[in-house]
Write a protein that holds these residues in place. Sequence first.
Motif, PDB file in Angstrom:
ATOM      1  N   ALA A 106       0.814  -1.219   0.000  1.00 48.33           N
ATOM      2  CA  ALA A 106       0.000   0.000   0.000  1.00 48.33           C
ATOM      3  C   ALA A 106       0.844   1.264   0.000  1.00 48.33           C
ATOM      4  CB  ALA A 106      -0.934  -0.008   1.208  1.00 48.33           C
TER       5      ALA A 106
ATOM      6  N   GLU B  39      -4.549   6.863  -2.097  1.00 51.76           N
ATOM      7  CA  GLU B  39      -3.916   5.792  -2.858  1.00 51.76           C
ATOM      8  C   GLU B  39      -3.543   4.599  -1.993  1.00 51.76           C
ATOM      9  OE1 GLU B  39       0.407   5.447  -4.815  1.00 51.76           O
ATOM     10  OE2 GLU B  39      -0.907   6.798  -5.939  1.00 51.76           O
ATOM     11  N   ASP B  40      -3.005   4.830  -0.791  1.00 45.10           N
ATOM     12  CA  ASP B  40      -2.569   3.691   0.018  1.00 45.10           C
ATOM     13  C   ASP B  40      -3.735   2.790   0.384  1.00 45.10           C
ATOM     14  OD1 ASP B  40      -3.616   5.606   1.801  1.00 45.10           O
ATOM     15  OD2 ASP B  40      -2.240   5.049   3.418  1.00 45.10           O
TER      16      ASP B  40
ATOM     17  N   VAL C  22      -6.559   2.458  -1.380  1.00 46.57           N
ATOM     18  CA  VAL C  22      -7.000   1.781  -2.614  1.00 46.57           C
ATOM     19  C   VAL C  22      -6.097   0.590  -2.920  1.00 46.57           C
ATOM     20  CG1 VAL C  22      -7.298   2.042  -5.104  1.00 46.57           C
ATOM     21  CG2 VAL C  22      -8.076   3.849  -3.555  1.00 46.57           C
ATOM     22  N   ARG C  23      -4.792   0.778  -2.796  1.00 45.20           N
ATOM     23  CA  ARG C  23      -3.872  -0.336  -3.052  1.00 45.20           C
ATOM     24  C   ARG C  23      -4.105  -1.475  -2.047  1.00 45.20           C
ATOM     25  NH1 ARG C  23       0.260   0.127  -6.435  1.00 45.20           N
ATOM     26  NH2 ARG C  23       1.654  -1.220  -5.228  1.00 45.20           N
TER      27      ARG C  23
ATOM     28  N   MET D 124      -7.277  -3.389  -3.114  1.00 44.39           N
ATOM     29  CA  MET D 124      -7.022  -4.264  -4.263  1.00 44.39           C
ATOM     30  C   MET D 124      -6.232  -5.497  -3.839  1.00 44.39           C
ATOM     31  SD  MET D 124      -6.031  -1.235  -6.941  1.00 44.39           S
ATOM     32  CE  MET D 124      -5.958  -2.195  -8.449  1.00 44.39           C
TER      33      MET D 124
ATOM     34  N   ILE E 148      -2.425  -3.378  -9.797  1.00 47.52           N
ATOM     35  CA  ILE E 148      -1.661  -2.979  -8.617  1.00 47.52           C
ATOM     36  C   ILE E 148      -0.219  -2.695  -9.011  1.00 47.52           C
ATOM     37  CG2 ILE E 148      -0.805  -3.688  -6.347  1.00 47.52           C
ATOM     38  CD1 ILE E 148      -3.252  -5.546  -6.121  1.00 47.52           C
TER      39      ILE E 148
ATOM     40  N   GLY F 215       0.254   0.440 -11.198  1.00 49.84           N
ATOM     41  CA  GLY F 215      -0.195   1.706 -10.631  1.00 49.84           C
ATOM     42  C   GLY F 215      -1.483   2.260 -11.196  1.00 49.84           C
TER      43      GLY F 215
ATOM     44  N   HIS G 133      -4.971   2.867 -10.196  1.00 53.59           N
ATOM     45  CA  HIS G 133      -5.678   2.895  -8.907  1.00 53.59           C
ATOM     46  C   HIS G 133      -7.107   3.387  -9.107  1.00 53.59           C
ATOM     47  CE1 HIS G 133      -1.322   3.583  -7.579  1.00 53.59           C
ATOM     48  NE2 HIS G 133      -1.625   2.327  -7.306  1.00 53.59           N
TER      49      HIS G 133
ATOM     50  N   MET H  34     -14.073  -0.268  -7.546  1.00 51.19           N
ATOM     51  CA  MET H  34     -12.758  -0.879  -7.775  1.00 51.19           C
ATOM     52  C   MET H  34     -12.744  -1.672  -9.075  1.00 51.19           C
ATOM     53  SD  MET H  34     -10.807  -3.929  -5.718  1.00 51.19           S
ATOM     54  CE  MET H  34     -11.766  -5.142  -6.650  1.00 51.19           C
TER      55      MET H  34
ATOM     56  N   ALA I 175     -10.077   6.145 -12.821  1.00 50.51           N
ATOM     57  CA  ALA I 175      -8.905   5.646 -12.090  1.00 50.51           C
ATOM     58  C   ALA I 175      -7.831   6.722 -12.085  1.00 50.51           C
ATOM     59  CB  ALA I 175      -8.371   4.367 -12.731  1.00 50.51           C
TER      60      ALA I 175
ATOM     61  N   TYR J 270      -3.880   7.351 -12.561  1.00 49.56           N
ATOM     62  CA  TYR J 270      -2.669   6.765 -13.134  1.00 49.56           C
ATOM     63  C   TYR J 270      -1.602   7.852 -13.193  1.00 49.56           C
ATOM     64  CZ  TYR J 270       0.525   4.321 -16.271  1.00 49.56           C
ATOM     65  OH  TYR J 270       1.642   3.731 -16.820  1.00 49.56           O
TER      66      TYR J 270
END
Length: 509
Positions: A20, A94-95, A97-98, A101, A127, A130, A132, A153, A163, A165
């Motif tokens: 993440a 972002e963290d 979301v990662r 996933m 993932i 990148g 997201h 997602m 998303a 990117y």
Amino acid sequence: MKKVFIDGDSLTLQDVVNVARKGFSVELTDEALKKVKKSRAYVDKLVEEEKVVYGITTGFGKFSDVSISKDEAKDLQRNLIVSHACGVGKHFPEDIVRAIMLLRANALAKGFSGIQPKTLETLIEMINKGVHPAIPEKGSLGASGDLAPLAHMVLPLIGEGEAYYEGQLMSGKEAMEKAGIEPVVLTSKEGLALINGTQVLTAVGALTAYDAKNLAKLADISASLTVEALNGITDAYDKRVHEVRPHTGQINTAKNFLNILEGSERTTRQGEIRVQDAYTLRCLPQIHGASKDAIQYVLDKVAIEINAATDNPLIFADDEYAISGGNFHGQPMALTFDFLGIAIAELANVSERRIERLVNPQLSGLPAFLTQKGGLHSGFMIAQYAAAALVSENKVLAHPASVDSIPSSANQEDHVSMGTIAARTARDIYYNASRVIAIELIAAAQAIDFETADKKLGKGTKVAYDKIREVVETWGDDRIMYKDINKSAELIDDNSIVEAVEAVIGELN
């Protein structure tokens, strides 16, 4: 590039943090791939034989009694995703979301979901490259899992939605094209497999619990600085006191204080200045320790949930059986994350009371509001206001989300967990608590500077004091306060004070 291998069973919270926040890539193990293929083969068999299985050959929720032909399977799954993407509010960072996933991929890797290997591999590729998905924070009931946010997602996975990117928000289709990833076409069971689970609430709560563990350590450090500023009595941290009430967190916290304060010439023994301190100094092992025990309970639950199969139905390919159950229900984590929020709120609650003791001359013996020119200057007067406001807000946020339930899907889903709200509010409480402790750090450092005699700080507090003074100068004249609070907060966000102190005195517990 460093990797995390997923098999559905052995993911750790540190793995989640590494993916993440540190950009680790993800790879499916060979054994997991075999399980996924076997599960998928059984789903294909069910579809071919037109067996009646929820979500595979039927509609969803209240529509579970509507039969779906195998020719309609692809439309059914796509319709599920686009209709369920009903999230509202700002996007998760972002963290988170990662982490979402990763947790969804890990759950699918267990081999109980019937996903196509290609679909899972594409999610993992997103993932790693990148892509997201833009996932709104609000709109989940926490049962049947995190349907709305997980649908968001999935949208870029099928070339829809939005998303991020390379830091830019764009259409999901464009993000996939720029990353060189081919979107997938979902078929039977896949849409349901991707969105029916607890991965959003678990991702938010898991990262918050990780941060809370570090914040609890920092709370011991900030409190130690205050103890020194107020010539606190260390007898209350004597291990004999805590061995006769052997709560783990309490024992560890008392040990932390003695280690952090080792060698201090600013602390006192009982009877030297006072017989005993106020509770916010004397009872720190009991107060901080209780929060630490609660956080550890949460971490134990997180360790289970990040390796759990949480969708419905579950595919038991070895037994050739699909079972409709309720593993998507977020209640085990809803209660857990409510508990987490309360535990974090208490760290801030007692920190604000220590700030009050520092700025109140009737309690501290120090110049009022930690300024030499009281009246002309206000010093830390309103910093305490800000801390009090944050603590008061936390008291509102700490109301448990899990005590609420609103029936949905025409009363088919007649009890829901609100676990995602519990996790999100715990995260908000954490933010507020971290800023309260940021204020205490600079207030305690300021109070220490009023000591005219050359008395040594403790082994750990000296390191912490020096880290603070690297970014925040001692106050003389009034200046813009929020900038100093933000600089102190950055030391919390990057965990640099805890790491520096642990490098000198050993690991804090």
